[in-house]
Write a protein that holds these residues in place. Structure first.
Motif, PDB file in Angstrom:
ATOM      1  N   ASP A 210      -0.899  11.452   3.292  1.00 28.75           N
ATOM      2  CA  ASP A 210      -2.297  11.861   3.108  1.00 28.75           C
ATOM      3  C   ASP A 210      -2.503  13.312   3.509  1.00 28.75           C
ATOM      4  O   ASP A 210      -3.245  14.057   2.871  1.00 28.75           O
ATOM      5  CB  ASP A 210      -3.220  10.970   3.950  1.00 28.75           C
TER       6      ASP A 210
ATOM      7  N   ARG B 244       0.834  -1.208   0.000  1.00 29.30           N
ATOM      8  CA  ARG B 244       0.000   0.000   0.000  1.00 29.30           C
ATOM      9  C   ARG B 244       0.867   1.255   0.000  1.00 29.30           C
ATOM     10  O   ARG B 244       0.580   2.226  -0.704  1.00 29.30           O
ATOM     11  CB  ARG B 244      -0.924  -0.017   1.209  1.00 29.30           C
TER      12      ARG B 244
ATOM     13  N   GLN C  33       1.029   4.115  -2.936  1.00 27.29           N
ATOM     14  CA  GLN C  33       0.785   5.519  -2.618  1.00 27.29           C
ATOM     15  C   GLN C  33       1.968   6.382  -3.048  1.00 27.29           C
ATOM     16  O   GLN C  33       1.797   7.474  -3.613  1.00 27.29           O
ATOM     17  CB  GLN C  33       0.528   5.666  -1.118  1.00 27.29           C
TER      18      GLN C  33
ATOM     19  N   MET D 182       2.270   6.764   5.658  1.00 24.41           N
ATOM     20  CA  MET D 182       1.100   6.896   4.779  1.00 24.41           C
ATOM     21  C   MET D 182       0.150   7.975   5.277  1.00 24.41           C
ATOM     22  O   MET D 182      -0.414   8.736   4.491  1.00 24.41           O
ATOM     23  CB  MET D 182       0.394   5.546   4.652  1.00 24.41           C
TER      24      MET D 182
END
Length: 233
Positions: free
Chosen positions: A215, A147, A151, A211
């Protein structure tokens, strides 16, 4: 097991299995490379490295050993990596382009300054390849990294950090530690982790934090993705 190794501090953390290109320009480290190349057995062309704590310069001479290891005014972390010189090319000006591979961990107990280049009194630290690591933790770390890689690739506009991850949990933990784009203190704490289970647990937390940070602030991490490589050899 304790021994004395030539010491080449760096402003980065190197992990076992990690392949790192280095430009060697200081006279003392050029002497070190020349002596390593004079060793007929390539497997014995080894030396040690420890990371220089953030905020210190790298051009000062070594100072005396102590409980806080110093490199002149520089502070050195105590846990580092044993390196093997695998490639070397001499430039016309006498500098070298070399490639080194991390072979294992070390703990620095003292710095010696009597030779042309610094050496360290080190304890070689073992690995834990035979230790049991929870399969669910291994899969969680793999999943989170995929993941994270997706990203990061979306931010770059191209695939990054590609490649096949090792199956062995210990090799996997070192691979993820080496290629995840983390600040130096986090990388050092991963190097200091004494077992695979702990290292993978730390990595899952760090990957989640990275992560979440991407964001909130969707900009590229300030780390060069192609700076280092991984070698299972």
């Amino acid at each position: 097991m304790s021994r004395t190794l030539p010491l080449f501090p760096l402003n980065t953390v190197v992990f076992p299995g990690m392949t790192v290109p280095l430009h060697v320009f200081e006279e003392r480290y050029r002497t070190l490379v020349e002596e390593l190349l004079a060793e007929p057995d390539p497997a014995q062309r080894i030396f040690g490295t420890v990371a220089i704590r953030e905020g210190f310069e790298v051009s000062e001479p070594f100072g005396p050993a102590g409980s806080d290891q110093t490199h002149g005014g520089q502070s050195l972390f105590r846990v580092g990596c044993v390196l093997q010189l695998t490639e070397a090319e001499r430039n016309d000006d006498g500098t070298f382009e070399i490639v080194v591979v991390g072979r294992g961990r070390l703990r620095l107990s003292g710095v010696l300054t009597h030779a042309a280049y610094p050496s360290g009194e080190v304890e070689l630290l073992g690995d834990d390849h035979d230790a049991v690591t929870a399969p669910e933790l291994v899969e969680r770390a793999r999943s989170l990294f995929e993941r994270y890689r997706l990203q990061l690739s979306q931010l770059h506009g191209e695939d990054v950090l590609t490649g096949v991850l090792p199956q062995d949990p210990a090799y996997l933990s070192w691979t993820l530690a080496a290629i995840t784009l983390l600040p130096l203190p986090d990388r050092q704490s991963l190097l200091e982790a004494d077992d695979t289970h702990l290292r993978l647990a730390m990595l899952t937390r760090m990957l989640r934090d990275e992560m979440r940070a991407m964001d909130v602030v969707p900009s590229l991490p300030a780390v060069d993705v192609a700076r280092t490589g991984w070698s299972p050899n």
